[in-house]
Design a protein around this motif. Structure first.
Motif, PDB file in Angstrom:
ATOM      1  N   LEU A 269      31.103  31.209  34.238  1.00  9.64           N
ATOM      2  CA  LEU A 269      31.674  31.926  35.380  1.00  9.64           C
ATOM      3  C   LEU A 269      33.178  32.092  35.241  1.00  9.64           C
ATOM      4  N   SER A 270      33.841  31.089  34.692  1.00 11.25           N
ATOM      5  CA  SER A 270      35.289  31.189  34.477  1.00 11.25           C
ATOM      6  C   SER A 270      35.620  32.299  33.496  1.00 11.25           C
ATOM      7  N   VAL A 271      34.867  32.379  32.406  1.00 13.48           N
ATOM      8  CA  VAL A 271      35.092  33.434  31.410  1.00 13.48           C
ATOM      9  C   VAL A 271      34.817  34.804  32.019  1.00 13.48           C
ATOM     10  N   LEU A 272      33.711  34.912  32.769  1.00 18.45           N
ATOM     11  CA  LEU A 272      33.382  36.191  33.405  1.00 18.45           C
ATOM     12  C   LEU A 272      34.458  36.610  34.397  1.00 18.45           C
ATOM     13  N   LEU A 273      34.986  35.644  35.135  1.00 14.42           N
ATOM     14  CA  LEU A 273      36.043  35.931  36.100  1.00 14.42           C
ATOM     15  C   LEU A 273      37.307  36.396  35.389  1.00 14.42           C
ATOM     16  N   ALA A 274      37.627  35.752  34.253  1.00 12.41           N
ATOM     17  CA  ALA A 274      38.795  36.144  33.468  1.00 12.41           C
ATOM     18  C   ALA A 274      38.634  37.549  32.928  1.00 12.41           C
ATOM     19  N   VAL A 275      37.450  37.851  32.393  1.00 12.91           N
ATOM     20  CA  VAL A 275      37.186  39.195  31.858  1.00 12.91           C
ATOM     21  C   VAL A 275      37.280  40.233  32.977  1.00 12.91           C
ATOM     22  N   LEU A 276      36.783  39.873  34.160  1.00  9.51           N
ATOM     23  CA  LEU A 276      36.835  40.800  35.296  1.00  9.51           C
ATOM     24  C   LEU A 276      38.281  41.104  35.685  1.00  9.51           C
ATOM     25  N   ILE A 277      39.124  40.068  35.743  1.00 11.64           N
ATOM     26  CA  ILE A 277      40.534  40.274  36.095  1.00 11.64           C
ATOM     27  C   ILE A 277      41.212  41.179  35.073  1.00 11.64           C
ATOM     28  N   LEU A 278      40.983  40.912  33.791  1.00 15.15           N
ATOM     29  CA  LEU A 278      41.581  41.736  32.747  1.00 15.15           C
ATOM     30  C   LEU A 278      41.060  43.170  32.817  1.00 15.15           C
ATOM     31  N   LEU A 279      39.765  43.326  33.060  1.00 17.61           N
ATOM     32  CA  LEU A 279      39.166  44.662  33.138  1.00 17.61           C
ATOM     33  C   LEU A 279      39.748  45.454  34.304  1.00 17.61           C
ATOM     34  N   VAL A 280      39.913  44.796  35.438  1.00 20.70           N
ATOM     35  CA  VAL A 280      40.479  45.478  36.611  1.00 20.70           C
ATOM     36  C   VAL A 280      41.904  45.942  36.320  1.00 20.70           C
ATOM     37  N   MET A 281      42.702  45.072  35.716  1.00 19.93           N
ATOM     38  CA  MET A 281      44.091  45.428  35.436  1.00 19.93           C
ATOM     39  C   MET A 281      44.200  46.555  34.402  1.00 19.93           C
ATOM     40  N   ILE A 282      43.340  46.531  33.393  1.00 17.51           N
ATOM     41  CA  ILE A 282      43.356  47.606  32.396  1.00 17.51           C
ATOM     42  C   ILE A 282      42.879  48.906  33.022  1.00 17.51           C
ATOM     43  N   THR A 283      41.869  48.821  33.895  1.00 21.14           N
ATOM     44  CA  THR A 283      41.382  50.020  34.583  1.00 21.14           C
ATOM     45  C   THR A 283      42.462  50.611  35.477  1.00 21.14           C
ATOM     46  N   VAL A 284      43.197  49.751  36.167  1.00 21.48           N
ATOM     47  CA  VAL A 284      44.317  50.215  36.987  1.00 21.48           C
ATOM     48  C   VAL A 284      45.339  50.948  36.121  1.00 21.48           C
ATOM     49  N   HIS A 285      45.618  50.385  34.941  1.00 22.27           N
ATOM     50  CA  HIS A 285      46.562  51.007  34.007  1.00 22.27           C
ATOM     51  C   HIS A 285      46.097  52.406  33.604  1.00 22.27           C
ATOM     52  N   GLU A 286      44.845  52.513  33.190  1.00 17.47           N
ATOM     53  CA  GLU A 286      44.313  53.807  32.752  1.00 17.47           C
ATOM     54  C   GLU A 286      44.218  54.785  33.924  1.00 17.47           C
ATOM     55  N   PHE A 287      43.952  54.255  35.115  1.00 15.61           N
ATOM     56  CA  PHE A 287      43.889  55.120  36.299  1.00 15.61           C
ATOM     57  C   PHE A 287      45.257  55.718  36.607  1.00 15.61           C
TER      58      PHE A 287
ATOM     59  N   GLU B 109      40.571  29.461  33.462  1.00 15.59           N
ATOM     60  CA  GLU B 109      40.889  28.147  34.016  1.00 15.59           C
ATOM     61  C   GLU B 109      41.645  28.264  35.328  1.00 15.59           C
ATOM     62  N   MET B 110      42.626  29.165  35.363  1.00 16.71           N
ATOM     63  CA  MET B 110      43.405  29.328  36.598  1.00 16.71           C
ATOM     64  C   MET B 110      42.575  29.966  37.698  1.00 16.71           C
ATOM     65  N   ALA B 111      41.865  31.032  37.340  1.00 18.31           N
ATOM     66  CA  ALA B 111      41.107  31.767  38.351  1.00 18.31           C
ATOM     67  C   ALA B 111      40.030  30.906  38.990  1.00 18.31           C
ATOM     68  N   SER B 112      39.476  29.955  38.225  1.00 12.13           N
ATOM     69  CA  SER B 112      38.408  29.103  38.744  1.00 12.13           C
ATOM     70  C   SER B 112      38.917  28.038  39.710  1.00 12.13           C
ATOM     71  N   GLN B 113      40.234  27.891  39.829  1.00 11.77           N
ATOM     72  CA  GLN B 113      40.796  26.873  40.717  1.00 11.77           C
ATOM     73  C   GLN B 113      40.782  27.302  42.182  1.00 11.77           C
ATOM     74  N   GLY B 114      40.544  28.580  42.446  1.00  7.90           N
ATOM     75  CA  GLY B 114      40.509  29.038  43.817  1.00  7.90           C
ATOM     76  C   GLY B 114      41.076  30.433  43.948  1.00  7.90           C
ATOM     77  N   VAL B 115      40.980  30.983  45.146  1.00  8.63           N
ATOM     78  CA  VAL B 115      41.429  32.356  45.390  1.00  8.63           C
ATOM     79  C   VAL B 115      42.924  32.498  45.127  1.00  8.63           C
TER      80      VAL B 115
END
Length: 371
Positions: A17-35, A293-299
């Motif tokens: 879940l931590s890895v998936l959350l990290a990938v999601l954060i990176l994907l969102v930021m890259i998508t924002v960039h391309e948008f 690791e950071m994202a899994s610590q909380g919102v």
């Protein structure tokens, strides 16, 4: 409770879940960039062939009957792209990327970083308004017969500022104390006993730091024994509730983003001068690991790392390094000034070489993390 246990990272489920959350954060930021590229391209009359989230085989695709643009979600969520017509060559269509005036291309190129920065500002605001500020909490103090307790930190103190400099990042603490000598008195603002206090602290060691990562040396020079910066260190630093007020959060959002930008350039300078080793930075694997690791610590931690990544993407993409948007801006400026572009094939080779070097560097710094 079950979700907290999974996210704690102590189980296989937590790691996944931590890895998936990290990938999601990176994907969102890259998508924002391309948008950002997409929005600017649409506004300035560029022909856009495809806007894609992810790479590889398409899981979902839809073509607009009106514009002819393809929108796709692809299998590998490690990036995305906004494909302009004629981006690699001249193109026959007058709306092709390289057929448009240089100043328009520059706006499109810069728009990706601008969107990353704006997104980071919004995230920082939400984080600070809802949670406050991550701060260093002193858990214990080194005993000393030489330095009076009157000029010492106390267990439970939370450092807010030092020598008039608010502490947002570890590098702020290092720079605020750098150059101080043993026995010198410095001013600090702390939370002590639930209230904010201005105190004077005796420096216990000479502070001649060689790089901005030496935060432990800085804290120990102030007499700190052990300390932490986890989610338990979110504190009310405004005097009401557990967060900043609206306008203070707005102002601090800009300051925090500027501090991150400054820290990036500081680290780059230290890497170039050799004051900071390559093992102090990481590539994609390390980034995903630390983000998870950071994202899994909380919102709160999730928002913090997302904002940090957003500012990093904005700054790095504008650096004049081949293959990055900043380098492409340089080529557009050359064409604008001299009324003649650098041969497209030459530019393509430079960007390709830059991409290979960036990829090699990313692999190298990741490998160094495991040696």
């Amino acid at each position: 409770m079950a979700t907290d246990a999974l996210l704690s990272g102590g189980t296989i489920g937590g790691t996944v879940l931590s890895v998936l959350l990290a990938v999601l954060i990176l994907l969102v930021m890259i998508t924002v960039h391309e948008f950002g590229h997409y929005v600017a391209g649409c506004a300035l009359g560029f022909k856009i062939n495809e806007f894609s989230i992810g790479f590889g085989p398409a899981l979902f695709r839809r073509k607009s009957a009106k514009s002819g643009r393809l929108f796709a979600v692809r299998a590998f969520p490690l990036g995305g792209y906004c494909a302009f017509e004629g981006e690699e060559g001249e193109g026959d269509d007058p709306r092709a990327f390289n057929a448009r005036p240089p100043w328009r291309r520059i706006i499109v190129l810069v728009a990706g970083a601008a969107f990353n920065y704006l997104a980071a500002l919004v995230i920082i605001f939400v984080w600070m308004f809802a949670f406050g500020l991550t701060a260093y909490r002193i858990n214990s103090v080194q005993p000393s017969d030489e330095f009076s307790s009157e000029y010492s930190l106390q267990a439970g103190d939370v450092l807010l500022s030092l020598n008039g400099r608010d502490i947002y990042l570890a590098s702020d603490l290092v720079s605020a104390l750098n150059g101080a000598e043993r026995g010198q008195i410095v001013e600090a603002e702390v939370i002590r006993g639930g209230g904010r206090e201005r105190v004077e602290l005796a420096v216990r060691a000479d502070c001649a730091f060689t790089n901005s990562a030496q935060v432990s040396l800085a804290l120990h020079a102030l007499g700190a024994g052990t300390y932490e910066t986890d989610e338990g260190a979110f504190y009310d630093v405004s005097g009401a509730g557990c967060r900043f007020g609206f306008w203070e959060s707005v102002g601090r959002s800009f300051v925090y983003s500027f501090r991150i930008s400054g820290a990036i350039f500081t680290v780059l300078g230290e890497l170039l001068t050799g004051n900071l080793g390559l093992d102090a930075v990481g590539g994609p694997v390390t980034t995903i690991k630390l983000t998870g690791e950071m994202a899994s610590q909380g919102v709160a931690s999730c928002l913090e790392i997302a904002a940090y990544i957003g500012v990093n993407l904005a700054v790095f993409n504008l650096l004049p390094i081949p293959a990055l948007d900043g380098s492409k801006v340089v080529f557009c400026l050359i064409e604008w000034i001299f009324k003649k572009p650098v041969p497209r094939k030459v530019e393509a080779v430079i960007h390709a070489a830059g991409f290979v070097l960036i990829l090699a560097f990313a692999v190298l710094v990741d490998v160094l993390q495991f040696l």
